[in-house]
Design a protein around this motif. Sequence first.
Motif, PDB file in Angstrom:
ATOM      1  N   ARG A 234      -2.029  34.004   9.834  1.00 41.14           N
ATOM      2  CA  ARG A 234      -0.745  34.690   9.748  1.00 41.14           C
ATOM      3  C   ARG A 234       0.434  33.730   9.791  1.00 41.14           C
ATOM      4  O   ARG A 234       1.380  33.866   9.013  1.00 41.14           O
ATOM      5  CB  ARG A 234      -0.635  35.709  10.893  1.00 41.14           C
ATOM      6  N   GLU A 235       0.422  32.754  10.716  1.00 43.34           N
ATOM      7  CA  GLU A 235       1.569  31.851  10.856  1.00 43.34           C
ATOM      8  C   GLU A 235       1.842  31.079   9.571  1.00 43.34           C
ATOM      9  O   GLU A 235       2.987  30.940   9.143  1.00 43.34           O
ATOM     10  CB  GLU A 235       1.331  30.861  11.996  1.00 43.34           C
ATOM     11  N   VAL A 236       0.774  30.573   8.969  1.00 40.29           N
ATOM     12  CA  VAL A 236       0.942  29.788   7.752  1.00 40.29           C
ATOM     13  C   VAL A 236       1.371  30.676   6.594  1.00 40.29           C
ATOM     14  O   VAL A 236       2.229  30.294   5.790  1.00 40.29           O
ATOM     15  CB  VAL A 236      -0.357  29.029   7.416  1.00 40.29           C
ATOM     16  N   ARG A 237       0.816  31.870   6.514  1.00 39.15           N
ATOM     17  CA  ARG A 237       1.220  32.791   5.442  1.00 39.15           C
ATOM     18  C   ARG A 237       2.686  33.177   5.593  1.00 39.15           C
ATOM     19  O   ARG A 237       3.416  33.283   4.602  1.00 39.15           O
ATOM     20  CB  ARG A 237       0.338  34.045   5.453  1.00 39.15           C
ATOM     21  N   GLN A 238       3.138  33.374   6.834  1.00 41.57           N
ATOM     22  CA  GLN A 238       4.549  33.703   7.060  1.00 41.57           C
ATOM     23  C   GLN A 238       5.452  32.540   6.649  1.00 41.57           C
ATOM     24  O   GLN A 238       6.532  32.751   6.082  1.00 41.57           O
ATOM     25  CB  GLN A 238       4.776  34.060   8.530  1.00 41.57           C
ATOM     26  N   ALA A 239       4.996  31.317   6.939  1.00 42.89           N
ATOM     27  CA  ALA A 239       5.777  30.149   6.532  1.00 42.89           C
ATOM     28  C   ALA A 239       5.872  30.077   5.014  1.00 42.89           C
ATOM     29  O   ALA A 239       6.931  29.765   4.443  1.00 42.89           O
ATOM     30  CB  ALA A 239       5.160  28.875   7.095  1.00 42.89           C
ATOM     31  N   LEU A 240       4.762  30.375   4.332  1.00 44.75           N
ATOM     32  CA  LEU A 240       4.761  30.368   2.870  1.00 44.75           C
ATOM     33  C   LEU A 240       5.686  31.453   2.323  1.00 44.75           C
ATOM     34  O   LEU A 240       6.461  31.206   1.386  1.00 44.75           O
ATOM     35  CB  LEU A 240       3.337  30.559   2.346  1.00 44.75           C
ATOM     36  N   ASP A 241       5.617  32.654   2.928  1.00 44.45           N
ATOM     37  CA  ASP A 241       6.483  33.745   2.474  1.00 44.45           C
ATOM     38  C   ASP A 241       7.960  33.372   2.638  1.00 44.45           C
ATOM     39  O   ASP A 241       8.788  33.678   1.766  1.00 44.45           O
ATOM     40  CB  ASP A 241       6.193  35.021   3.272  1.00 44.45           C
ATOM     41  N   ALA A 242       8.288  32.705   3.753  1.00 45.74           N
ATOM     42  CA  ALA A 242       9.678  32.303   3.983  1.00 45.74           C
ATOM     43  C   ALA A 242      10.136  31.310   2.922  1.00 45.74           C
ATOM     44  O   ALA A 242      11.274  31.376   2.442  1.00 45.74           O
ATOM     45  CB  ALA A 242       9.813  31.690   5.378  1.00 45.74           C
ATOM     46  N   ILE A 243       9.241  30.399   2.544  1.00 43.83           N
ATOM     47  CA  ILE A 243       9.579  29.430   1.501  1.00 43.83           C
ATOM     48  C   ILE A 243       9.786  30.140   0.165  1.00 43.83           C
ATOM     49  O   ILE A 243      10.742  29.866  -0.565  1.00 43.83           O
ATOM     50  CB  ILE A 243       8.476  28.359   1.389  1.00 43.83           C
ATOM     51  N   LEU A 244       8.909  31.076  -0.154  1.00 40.70           N
ATOM     52  CA  LEU A 244       9.024  31.811  -1.414  1.00 40.70           C
ATOM     53  C   LEU A 244      10.316  32.632  -1.453  1.00 40.70           C
ATOM     54  O   LEU A 244      10.893  32.838  -2.519  1.00 40.70           O
ATOM     55  CB  LEU A 244       7.804  32.730  -1.592  1.00 40.70           C
ATOM     56  N   ASN A 245      10.755  33.079  -0.252  1.00 43.24           N
ATOM     57  CA  ASN A 245      11.988  33.865  -0.173  1.00 43.24           C
ATOM     58  C   ASN A 245      13.228  32.987  -0.055  1.00 43.24           C
ATOM     59  O   ASN A 245      14.352  33.503   0.041  1.00 43.24           O
ATOM     60  CB  ASN A 245      11.931  34.819   1.032  1.00 43.24           C
ATOM     61  N   GLY A 246      13.028  31.663  -0.029  1.00 42.80           N
ATOM     62  CA  GLY A 246      14.161  30.747   0.043  1.00 42.80           C
ATOM     63  C   GLY A 246      14.772  30.612   1.415  1.00 42.80           C
ATOM     64  O   GLY A 246      15.937  30.237   1.548  1.00 42.80           O
ATOM     65  N   THR A 247      14.000  30.928   2.463  1.00 42.49           N
ATOM     66  CA  THR A 247      14.503  30.798   3.834  1.00 42.49           C
ATOM     67  C   THR A 247      13.600  29.826   4.595  1.00 42.49           C
ATOM     68  O   THR A 247      12.623  29.321   4.075  1.00 42.49           O
ATOM     69  CB  THR A 247      14.513  32.152   4.550  1.00 42.49           C
ATOM     70  N   VAL A 248      13.971  29.556   5.830  1.00 42.99           N
ATOM     71  CA  VAL A 248      13.136  28.742   6.718  1.00 42.99           C
ATOM     72  C   VAL A 248      12.817  29.587   7.931  1.00 42.99           C
ATOM     73  O   VAL A 248      13.714  30.045   8.625  1.00 42.99           O
ATOM     74  CB  VAL A 248      13.842  27.446   7.157  1.00 42.99           C
TER      75      VAL A 248
END
Length: 267
Positions: A234-248
């Motif tokens: 989950r943590e890594v997927r959330q980090a990836l989603d944040a990158i795809l959404n242009g956030t950190v």
Amino acid sequence: MPDFGILGQPYAEPLRSSIGVNRRREWIILSALMTRPNAFISTNALIDAMWDTGPPRTAREQVMNCLGSIRRAITASGAADMGLDRVRDGCVFGIDAERIDHVVFSRLHVEAESAKALGRVESSLGLYERALALWRGGVYDGLDVPSLASHTAALEEQQAIVAEEYFALSIATGRGSGVIPRLLRHVGEHPLRERGVALLMSALHGEGRTHDAYAVYASLARRLGEGLAVGPGREVRQALDAILNGTVQLPAPRTDAFSDAEMSAPS
């Protein structure tokens, strides 16, 4: 700076002139004593430390000889606040525990967490730094002591947690670029620790290195798929989603306490 330590090659500065670096058995016994300062350690536990399996018939006598050498070294050091006392079928290494590096490390960890909870960011970062600076290598470097493996694992896990909390706080306060080299080493040493990977992805993305962040994700996904037939958590997927959404987005902080039970070693 502590003058006794196990976070790297074991050392005991006041006893150095009396216990030479090549006296492996004395260092194994001394390491076991430093692991549990001011606590009873049975002779059998010391025998297990010296011989994991198949101790010789003279094992007890050899352990007693080593304890005698350490006791004489303590006496020769002239330290009035340190002693090795015989107690029942065992002994107690009496010492101010703050002189031992792993004790100081654990205290600094607790203080850093408390400071962070109070919003004292700079103080927390400094305490994390001081805790990590105590590590000179792996626990008991140069000694193979299987009976202390659980303590080794607990300390190494705590070190990884402290490092990741330090990285997370650094990134959250705009210091991501400064910790990227250390994060890269951390992930290299712990390639399957998903919190470290997620933090590295966030730090890289925050510095405009989004392509590198994707590469870190892909590397973890490949390792997990090939070795465990699972995907990133989950943590890594959330980090990836944040990158795809242009956030950190930083991984959520740990909320579980590092218990004393995890740090205890068998007596």
